[in-house]
Structures are given as structure tokens and as C-alpha cells.
Write an enzyme that holds these catalytic residues in place. Structure first.
Site, mmCIF file in Angstrom:
data_model
loop_
_atom_site.group_PDB
_atom_site.id
_atom_site.type_symbol
_atom_site.label_atom_id
_atom_site.label_comp_id
_atom_site.label_asym_id
_atom_site.label_seq_id
_atom_site.Cartn_x
_atom_site.Cartn_y
_atom_site.Cartn_z
ATOM 1 N N MET A 123 43.870 -13.715 -23.773
ATOM 2 C CA MET A 123 44.929 -12.735 -23.548
ATOM 3 C C MET A 123 44.801 -11.517 -24.463
ATOM 4 O O MET A 123 44.016 -11.513 -25.405
ATOM 5 C CB MET A 123 46.296 -13.385 -23.750
ATOM 6 C CG MET A 123 46.597 -14.517 -22.791
ATOM 7 S SD MET A 123 48.182 -15.326 -23.105
ATOM 8 C CE MET A 123 49.335 -14.024 -22.679
ATOM 9 N N HIS A 124 45.583 -10.502 -24.173
ATOM 10 C CA HIS A 124 45.864 -9.347 -25.039
ATOM 11 C C HIS A 124 44.730 -8.333 -25.176
ATOM 12 O O HIS A 124 44.957 -7.223 -25.660
ATOM 13 C CB HIS A 124 46.266 -9.795 -26.453
ATOM 14 C CG HIS A 124 47.250 -10.909 -26.506
ATOM 15 N ND1 HIS A 124 48.471 -10.845 -25.878
ATOM 16 C CD2 HIS A 124 47.190 -12.125 -27.110
ATOM 17 C CE1 HIS A 124 49.131 -11.971 -26.100
ATOM 18 N NE2 HIS A 124 48.381 -12.759 -26.837
ATOM 19 N N ASP A 140 45.226 -17.496 -20.741
ATOM 20 C CA ASP A 140 44.654 -18.813 -21.005
ATOM 21 C C ASP A 140 45.697 -19.876 -21.314
ATOM 22 O O ASP A 140 45.577 -21.027 -20.859
ATOM 23 C CB ASP A 140 43.603 -18.746 -22.114
ATOM 24 C CG ASP A 140 44.099 -18.060 -23.386
ATOM 25 O OD1 ASP A 140 45.282 -17.698 -23.465
ATOM 26 O OD2 ASP A 140 43.264 -17.885 -24.299
#
Length: 493
Positions: free
Chosen positions: A78-79, A237
């Protein structure tokens, strides 16, 4: 029928070939480099993810009828900021979730904009790993590149774009950007304005199980699969892993001991931790979840064993440890990359406490493992403080393969921990989302109920849980005592 589940990890991509009955018939892993161009920075080249997908799917299908593939679902780290120009070329290497360069931008968001406003706009406050601070950093330090941005994407969404030609993002992954109004599931105009970004630069939003398109003909030809294969939006995830472990429905919980560590609490209703220690995100099942995320979990044990002790035999380092559970006098703060939940401190670092001349190698390994478990309990305590009841949890991730670590965590949290029969995390979750998207199941809950089974359960021992309760009360006094020292050290750098 076959479904392909993809786990776009930080150091490698794992691909699964899953039958419609949930059986995993093949798997493969493709590694790629992680680059640290400056201390505290973490980057990857998105083209290497794509190369891994192409070679991985080709290898995955050897010996199987590729014409039976009907769906693909991706769960991913992520991110990360993937910035594309007007020709959809990657402008710069992706800035990853564990990159710590945005301390100033994160502090500015939390103070100048204010945590209350950020929470109102998105349901969350700013953390250094989130995408919005990365955009502010890029705007300040790489203005020419920032001006070229035509589309902002997350890592797994870049793969989906290359597969389908569609710029898409699901709600669970978008929740971690600090650009989404999580409660109302739309891009936050306020946050886009703050970051100097027009909504036209953002991908279209989908539920994780919704089909975003079919595989492009030229890609289908390269992979040897039908162009009719459907690609779902996929998930971040942690949400994908939660689906893979059956953590759906109100009050369900999953703890992951991977490179990072998470405690994931599923909820039918949107809710925010008023102290902002936990993230309030959308879930891949169409609802929401609260999540605590620590940046270094099993990676702490990997670091200590490989870099300090110069061994990869993790199991051997734990021999005899079980007899000493609850009696270790050494403590370890597991903040090797700074920390997110619940302390939100980019300056925090790993620290051993209470070493003495009789401290053994095993004591230090045990302290590392216990430090990770204690830090997970920190987020567990925040959830309890806001009225969330967690009576048991699933447990997954590489660290969960250790019987000693499972017993340790079970007693530190004092709840039963269920190990799923299939430990494939985000990849299995991605395949299950594809099953829902292609109509094999009516909902994510139905799919999870049908496919996820528990392999074993570890129950707490009252005497050991009492010992660990005392140790945890000692552990939680350490960080407040050294917090200011961490900050002073970083200011001297």
C-alpha cells in the site's frame, strides 16, 4: 476454471493459480530489488513489477490449460506513489510505504492543517508512509517532475493498468493515501486541494471485487491467456490478506506477522479511533475496518539473525526458548524504520533495554520477538479502549510459522489465535476477489465462508498470560522514557 491471485510484495511477487474450489494448484515467486538511495528512503522501479508479473504468469501456467483462466486479482503493498506522465510513462521510481523522507510534510499536515481536519476529511491523520505527504514532498523537492504528473496510482493499480489499460483503484488501497473520504467512499476535494492535485489525476474508484476490465489483447497474447479474462480492482495487501484468511464480517480480526505487522479488525460500520492511533480504512468486502500497522515486525527478527548473528537458521535460534517465555528480563523496541501505529513517530528507533553480563544470545532473540508482539498489543489496547471487543484472531504471515512466536503472541494478547489452513495471504485474497467478480460467489463473505478453513488454534495459558501481562506493563513504559532522546538524535543528523 482457474483464477490467478497476485501478491505484489515489497521484495518479491508471489503468484498463485487457484481452482474454483479454492485449491492452490501452482505458485511461483519473482524477486526484484529494493533501493535505498538515501538513509530512510525506499524506492522501486514499477517496470520491474511488470516484468515479474509477465514472467511469473508465464511460469505459473506451465503444464496447465491457460484457456481455463477466467479472472485475475491483485493484492499489493500500500501507500506507494506511482506517478505517470501524459503518455502513461513512469516519471520517477515509486516511493514506497516504508519510505521515511516525508517527516516535515507529515508534521505540517498534522499541525498546520490539523489532525481534527484531516480526520474529518479522510477518517485518518497523516503518517509518513501515506501517499499525500509523498506528493507534497515531490512538489517541494522535484517540482519539474511533479508538474508532469498526469495520473497518480498505487503499486497494484499500476499492474492493473498495464493489464487492462484502465486507471483504477479500489477503496481499501485508496484509504491509505490520505486522499480519500473513507466514510463516503469518494476522493476528498479538500485533501486534493491541499496537495495541489486535480481530481482528473486520480484513478476511478471501485469496490475490490468489481471488474475493472478485461486483459488487453496484446497482453493476453504475451501471457497466453484469453483476452476475455476479467481483472478485478483488487485490494491493499492487508485487506487482501484479510479476505484470504476469512477475516470478513463485523468483529473479525486478523494479525499479520510479515515484513510489517498489522492488526486488522473488520467492521460493518465506519468508525474512527478518536486518538488516531489506528487507521480507519475501507475493507475489500465492501465494508470497513480499523487497522494498526507497525513498520518492522518479522523483519526485526530477520535483521537481528542475519545482520547481527550472521545466521539464516531462525528455527535454531528459538530452540529452548519456550521454557523461558514470560521470564525474559531483556526488552526490545522494534522501531527499526520509525513507527506508525499507534505512536506515529518517524524518529523512533530499535532499542535493547536491560542487558547485563549474563544476557544470552537466546535472550536477545527472544526480546526481539517479544518486542514485536508487545508492539502489536499496543494497537490491540487502542482498539479495546474505544470499545472494540476482540475475542479471538486469525494469524498469518511469515513470522506466524514459528510455534514459539505463535504461543508468545497468543499469551501476550491473551486470546485464542487461529492459523488458516491456507497461508497465502494477499495472493489468495486476490484470487477470491476475482471469484466474486466473475460471479462464482455472490459476496466476499460467501466466498470466505466456503473456502477458508482453520488448521490449528493456539489457546492462552492463564499462568503464562499473567507473566506476560506484567512484562507488557514494563514494556509500555520504555518508549515514553526515550521518545525525546530519539528526536534529539535525529536532529543532530
Amino acid at each position: 476454471m482457474y483464477y490467478i491471485g497476485v501478491d505484489l510484495g515489497t521484495s518479491a511477487m508471489k503468484l498463485l493459480l487457484v481452482k474454483n474450489d479454492g485449491a492452490i494448484v501452482n505458485s511461483t515467486t519473482k524477486e526484484y530489488p529494493l533501493r535505498f538511495p538515501h538513509p530512510g528512503w525506499s524506492e522501486q522501479d514499477p517496470s520491474e513489477w511488470w516484468d515479474a508479473l509477465l514472467s511469473g504468469v508465464t511460469e505459473l501456467l506451465i503444464g496447465f490449460d491457460a484457456n481455463e483462466v477466467v479472472g485475475i486479482g491483485v493484492g499489493g503493498q500500500m501507500h506507494g506513489l506511482v506517478a505517470l506522465d501524459e503518455t502513461d510513462k513512469v516519471i520517477r521510481p515509486a516511493i514506497l510505504w516504508n519510505d521515511g523522507r516525508t517527516a516535515e510534510e507529515t508534521a505540517w499536515l498534522n499541525t498546520a492543517i490539523g489532525k481534527e481536519k484531516l480526520s474529518e476529511y479522510t477518517g485518518n491523520i497523516a503518517f509518513a508512509g501515506f501517499t499525500a505527504p509523498k506528493l507534497l514532498w515531490m512538489q517541494k523537492h522535484e517540482p519539474e517532475s511533479f508538474a508532469q504528473i498526469s495520473k497518480i496510482m498505487l503499486p497494484k493499480d499500476y499492474l492493473n493498468y498495464r493489464l487492462t489499460g484502465v486507471h483504477a483503484c479500489d477503496y481499501s488501497d485508496a484509504s491509505g493515501m490520505l486522499l480519500l473520504n473513507v466514510k463516503n467512499k469518494r476522493w476528498s476535494k479538500e485533501m486534493l486541494d491541499i496537495c495541489g492535485v486535480n481530481e482528473s489525476l486520480m484513478p476511478k474508484l471501485f469496490e475490490s471485487y468489481e471488474v475493472i476490465g478485461t486483459v488487453l489483447p496484446e497482453v493476453a497474447k504475451t501471457l497466453g491467456i484469453p483476452a476475455s479474462v476479467k481483472v478485478v480492482a483488487g485490494a491493499g495487501d492487508n485487506a487482501a490478506a484479510a479476505v484470504g484468511t476469512g477475516t470478513v464480517g463485523n468483529g473479525a480480526c486478523n494479525i499479520s506477522l510479515g515484513t510489517s505487522g498489522t492488526i486488522f479488525i473488520s467492521s460493518d460500520a465506519f468508525g474512527v479511533d478518536p486518538l488516531n492511533g489506528l487507521h480507519a480504512f475501507a475493507h475489500a468486502d465492501g465494508h470497513w475496518h480499523l487497522m494498526g500497522c507497525m513498520l518492522s515486525a518479522a523483519s526485526c527478527n530477520k535483521w537481528f539473525c542475519e545482520e547481527i548473528l550472521k545466521t539464516t537458521d531462525f528455527a535454531n535460534e528459538q530452540v529452548g526458548m519456550e521454557a523461558n517465555l514470560g521470564d525474559n528480563r531483556v526488552f526490545f523496541l522494534p522501531y527499526l524504520m520509525g513507527e506508525r501505529s499507534p505512536i506515529n513517530d518517524v524518529d523512533a528507533r530499535g532499542t535493547f533495554v536491560n542487558l547485563s553480563l549474563d544476557t544470552t544470545r537466546r535472550d536477545m532473540v527472544q526480546a526481539v520477538m517479544e518486542g514485536v508482539a508487545f508492539a502489536i498489543r499496543d494497537s490491540f489496547e487502542v482498539a479495546k479502549a474505544i470499545g472494540v471487543r476482540i475475542e479471538r484472531s486469525k494469524l498469518c504471515g511469515g513470522g506466524a510459522k514459528s510455534p514459539v512466536w505463535r504461543k508468545m503472541l497468543c499469551n501476550i494478547l491473551n486470546i485464542p489465535l487461529d492459523s488458516p489452513k491456507t497461508e497465502q495471504g494477499p495472493g489468495m485474497g486476490g484470487a477470491m476477489l476475482a471469484m466474486v467478480g466473475t460471479g462464482l460467489y455472490a459476496s466476499v463473505r460467501d466466498c470466505a465462508d466456503a473456502l477458508v478453513q482453520v488448521r490449528e488454534t493456539v489457546f492462552p495459558d492463564p499462568a503464562l498470560a499473567a507473566k506476560y501481562e506484567r512484562r507488557y506493563q514494563q514494556f509500555k513504559r520504555i518508549y515514553p522514557a526515550v521518545k525525546d532522546f530519539y528526536k534529539s538524535l535525529q536532529q543532530e543528523v
